[in-house]
Design a protein around this motif. Structure first.
Motif, PDB file in Angstrom:
ATOM      1  N   PHE A 148       0.835  -1.198   0.000  1.00 15.58           N
ATOM      2  CA  PHE A 148       0.000   0.000   0.000  1.00 15.58           C
ATOM      3  C   PHE A 148       0.873   1.253   0.000  1.00 15.58           C
ATOM      4  O   PHE A 148       0.667   2.177  -0.791  1.00 15.58           O
ATOM      5  N   ASN A 149       1.868   1.284   0.884  1.00 17.75           N
ATOM      6  CA  ASN A 149       2.736   2.457   0.990  1.00 17.75           C
ATOM      7  C   ASN A 149       3.669   2.600  -0.204  1.00 17.75           C
ATOM      8  O   ASN A 149       3.967   3.712  -0.641  1.00 17.75           O
ATOM      9  N   THR A 150       4.154   1.482  -0.741  1.00 16.50           N
ATOM     10  CA  THR A 150       5.039   1.552  -1.909  1.00 16.50           C
ATOM     11  C   THR A 150       4.339   2.226  -3.078  1.00 16.50           C
ATOM     12  O   THR A 150       4.885   3.132  -3.714  1.00 16.50           O
ATOM     13  N   TYR A 151       3.118   1.800  -3.356  1.00 15.62           N
ATOM     14  CA  TYR A 151       2.371   2.397  -4.465  1.00 15.62           C
ATOM     15  C   TYR A 151       2.015   3.847  -4.168  1.00 15.62           C
ATOM     16  O   TYR A 151       2.188   4.733  -5.016  1.00 15.62           O
ATOM     17  N   THR A 152       1.554   4.124  -2.936  1.00 14.76           N
ATOM     18  CA  THR A 152       1.107   5.472  -2.581  1.00 14.76           C
ATOM     19  C   THR A 152       2.248   6.476  -2.630  1.00 14.76           C
ATOM     20  O   THR A 152       2.132   7.553  -3.227  1.00 14.76           O
ATOM     21  N   VAL A 153       3.376   6.138  -1.994  1.00 18.84           N
ATOM     22  CA  VAL A 153       4.502   7.079  -1.933  1.00 18.84           C
ATOM     23  C   VAL A 153       5.094   7.305  -3.320  1.00 18.84           C
ATOM     24  O   VAL A 153       5.423   8.432  -3.696  1.00 18.84           O
ATOM     25  N   THR A 154       5.218   6.244  -4.112  1.00 15.30           N
ATOM     26  CA  THR A 154       5.799   6.391  -5.452  1.00 15.30           C
ATOM     27  C   THR A 154       4.937   7.279  -6.330  1.00 15.30           C
ATOM     28  O   THR A 154       5.435   8.193  -7.005  1.00 15.30           O
ATOM     29  N   SER A 155       3.635   7.044  -6.326  1.00 25.16           N
ATOM     30  CA  SER A 155       2.736   7.824  -7.177  1.00 25.16           C
ATOM     31  C   SER A 155       2.545   9.241  -6.667  1.00 25.16           C
ATOM     32  O   SER A 155       2.295  10.165  -7.451  1.00 25.16           O
ATOM     33  N   LEU A 156       2.676   9.464  -5.362  1.00 23.55           N
ATOM     34  CA  LEU A 156       2.503  10.797  -4.786  1.00 23.55           C
ATOM     35  C   LEU A 156       3.480  11.795  -5.376  1.00 23.55           C
ATOM     36  O   LEU A 156       3.156  12.974  -5.550  1.00 23.55           O
ATOM     37  N   TYR A 157       4.676  11.357  -5.714  1.00 23.01           N
ATOM     38  CA  TYR A 157       5.715  12.254  -6.210  1.00 23.01           C
ATOM     39  C   TYR A 157       5.688  12.420  -7.725  1.00 23.01           C
ATOM     40  O   TYR A 157       6.683  12.784  -8.336  1.00 23.01           O
ATOM     41  N   GLY A 158       4.566  12.151  -8.344  1.00 25.72           N
ATOM     42  CA  GLY A 158       4.421  12.426  -9.763  1.00 25.72           C
ATOM     43  C   GLY A 158       4.868  11.318 -10.686  1.00 25.72           C
ATOM     44  O   GLY A 158       4.912  11.509 -11.904  1.00 25.72           O
ATOM     45  N   ASN A 159       5.218  10.160 -10.148  1.00 24.65           N
ATOM     46  CA  ASN A 159       5.573   9.033 -11.001  1.00 24.65           C
ATOM     47  C   ASN A 159       4.322   8.463 -11.659  1.00 24.65           C
ATOM     48  O   ASN A 159       3.221   8.522 -11.108  1.00 24.65           O
ATOM     49  N   THR A 160       4.490   7.892 -12.821  1.00 25.79           N
ATOM     50  CA  THR A 160       3.359   7.341 -13.556  1.00 25.79           C
ATOM     51  C   THR A 160       2.811   6.091 -12.862  1.00 25.79           C
ATOM     52  O   THR A 160       3.498   5.471 -12.040  1.00 25.79           O
ATOM     53  N   ARG A 161       1.599   5.754 -13.198  1.00 24.22           N
ATOM     54  CA  ARG A 161       0.978   4.554 -12.639  1.00 24.22           C
ATOM     55  C   ARG A 161       1.790   3.319 -13.006  1.00 24.22           C
ATOM     56  O   ARG A 161       1.979   2.415 -12.179  1.00 24.22           O
ATOM     57  N   ARG A 162       2.296   3.279 -14.223  1.00 22.99           N
ATOM     58  CA  ARG A 162       3.095   2.132 -14.657  1.00 22.99           C
ATOM     59  C   ARG A 162       4.349   1.992 -13.809  1.00 22.99           C
ATOM     60  O   ARG A 162       4.727   0.885 -13.404  1.00 22.99           O
ATOM     61  N   ARG A 163       4.998   3.119 -13.515  1.00 21.25           N
ATOM     62  CA  ARG A 163       6.217   3.071 -12.706  1.00 21.25           C
ATOM     63  C   ARG A 163       5.894   2.640 -11.275  1.00 21.25           C
ATOM     64  O   ARG A 163       6.636   1.865 -10.666  1.00 21.25           O
ATOM     65  N   ALA A 164       4.782   3.151 -10.741  1.00 23.01           N
ATOM     66  CA  ALA A 164       4.387   2.768  -9.382  1.00 23.01           C
ATOM     67  C   ALA A 164       4.076   1.281  -9.314  1.00 23.01           C
ATOM     68  O   ALA A 164       4.431   0.598  -8.347  1.00 23.01           O
ATOM     69  N   LEU A 165       3.409   0.748 -10.342  1.00 28.86           N
ATOM     70  CA  LEU A 165       3.099  -0.684 -10.368  1.00 28.86           C
ATOM     71  C   LEU A 165       4.371  -1.522 -10.524  1.00 28.86           C
ATOM     72  O   LEU A 165       4.452  -2.632  -9.996  1.00 28.86           O
ATOM     73  N   THR A 166       5.358  -0.988 -11.247  1.00 25.95           N
ATOM     74  CA  THR A 166       6.630  -1.697 -11.386  1.00 25.95           C
ATOM     75  C   THR A 166       7.322  -1.834 -10.039  1.00 25.95           C
ATOM     76  O   THR A 166       7.802  -2.913  -9.665  1.00 25.95           O
ATOM     77  N   LEU A 167       7.365  -0.728  -9.275  1.00 27.68           N
ATOM     78  CA  LEU A 167       7.980  -0.799  -7.953  1.00 27.68           C
ATOM     79  C   LEU A 167       7.179  -1.689  -7.016  1.00 27.68           C
ATOM     80  O   LEU A 167       7.748  -2.391  -6.176  1.00 27.68           O
ATOM     81  N   LEU A 168       5.855  -1.668  -7.169  1.00 33.10           N
ATOM     82  CA  LEU A 168       5.020  -2.555  -6.359  1.00 33.10           C
ATOM     83  C   LEU A 168       5.361  -4.018  -6.645  1.00 33.10           C
ATOM     84  O   LEU A 168       5.475  -4.833  -5.720  1.00 33.10           O
ATOM     85  N   THR A 169       5.542  -4.354  -7.924  1.00 27.10           N
ATOM     86  CA  THR A 169       5.893  -5.727  -8.291  1.00 27.10           C
ATOM     87  C   THR A 169       7.251  -6.121  -7.713  1.00 27.10           C
ATOM     88  O   THR A 169       7.423  -7.227  -7.183  1.00 27.10           O
TER      89      THR A 169
END
Length: 244
Positions: A148-169
């Motif tokens: 939950f936090n990995t996706y939220t923090v990554t996307s909060l800083y303007g990263n794309t959804r694809r990038r946030a999902l990559t870090l989540l994976t």
């Protein structure tokens, strides 16, 4: 067996991130909850675990606490020097986070933490299989919030959804990797304590300086947001209490 246990952590991490991805217009509640969870993780899990280790002391201060303060100050200085926030902190208007790399750094730190979670499962199994199950339950229980936090923090800083999902994976795969590599890698208690302290300071700064102000912008600041933060803290208290 350690790898099988870490597979459950993999699924729980993915679930947490996918929930964060689907909240839509209730983003302020998600951010409030995430900040509470992060505070709970630091206060109830990371720092107690770091201080329980046989850590070194520097001028009378445990090394984990020294690293905690160092990380908090380092992130603050980095943000100020790079002018990451385009508004003054007192304004509490929506932030335009112009350094997506900060989100990537935060997500990467969470991935390292998940890697160590997997290593903890593997190390416990080398000692006793029942201990490995107990450790795995604790890891699985809080891996939902990790994702939950990995996706939220990554996307909060303007990263794309694809990038946030990559870090989540990558975060979801990290416990499996850690459990697999445990037989090849042994982390000294002193180094582990220092890392946990460093990660705690980093996480607490993000929660208090970035996520909470974003959650409480004038258009979104409500009692529900504040309640979500309290629920996040209580939730982690319950998780740690059940898995201690």
């Amino acid at each position: 067996m350690p790898i099988l246990l870490s597979l459950a952590a993999f699924l729980m991490t993915l679930l947490g991130g996918l929930v964060a991805d689907r909240v839509g217009g209730r983003r302020h509640l998600v951010l409030g909850f995430a900040a509470g969870v992060m505070l709970g993780v630091v206060a109830f899990d990371l720092l107690p675990e770091a201080l329980a280790l046989d850590s070194l002391h520097a001028h009378g201060v445990p090394l984990p606490m020294l690293m905690f303060a160092l990380a908090f100050l380092a992130v603050h200085i980095a943000e100020r020097s790079m002018s990451i926030h385009d508004t003054h902190e007192a304004d509490y208007t929506p932030h335009r986070h112009s350094r997506a790399g900060v989100g990537l750094t935060a997500g990467s730190a969470l991935i390292v933490h998940s890697l160590l979670d997997g290593a903890a499962i593997g190390a416990a199994y080398q000692t006793d299989s029942s201990l490995a199950v107990a450790v795995a339950i604790g890891v699985i229980a809080h891996d939902f919030t990790d994702g939950f936090n990995t996706y939220t923090v990554t996307s909060l800083y303007g990263n794309t959804r694809r990038r946030a999902l990559t870090l989540l994976t990558l975060d979801a795969l990290a416990p499996i990797t850690g459990a697999t590599l445990t037989s090849l890698l042994t982390i000294p208690p002193e180094a582990l304590g220092a890392y946990l302290g460093l990660f705690s300071g980093f996480l607490l700064y993000l929660a208090t300086s970035d996520i909470l102000p974003e959650a409480h912008t004038p258009r979104r600041s409500t009692g529900l947001t504040l309640g979500a933060t309290v629920v996040g803290v209580v939730f982690m208290w319950g998780v740690i209490g059940l898995t201690d």
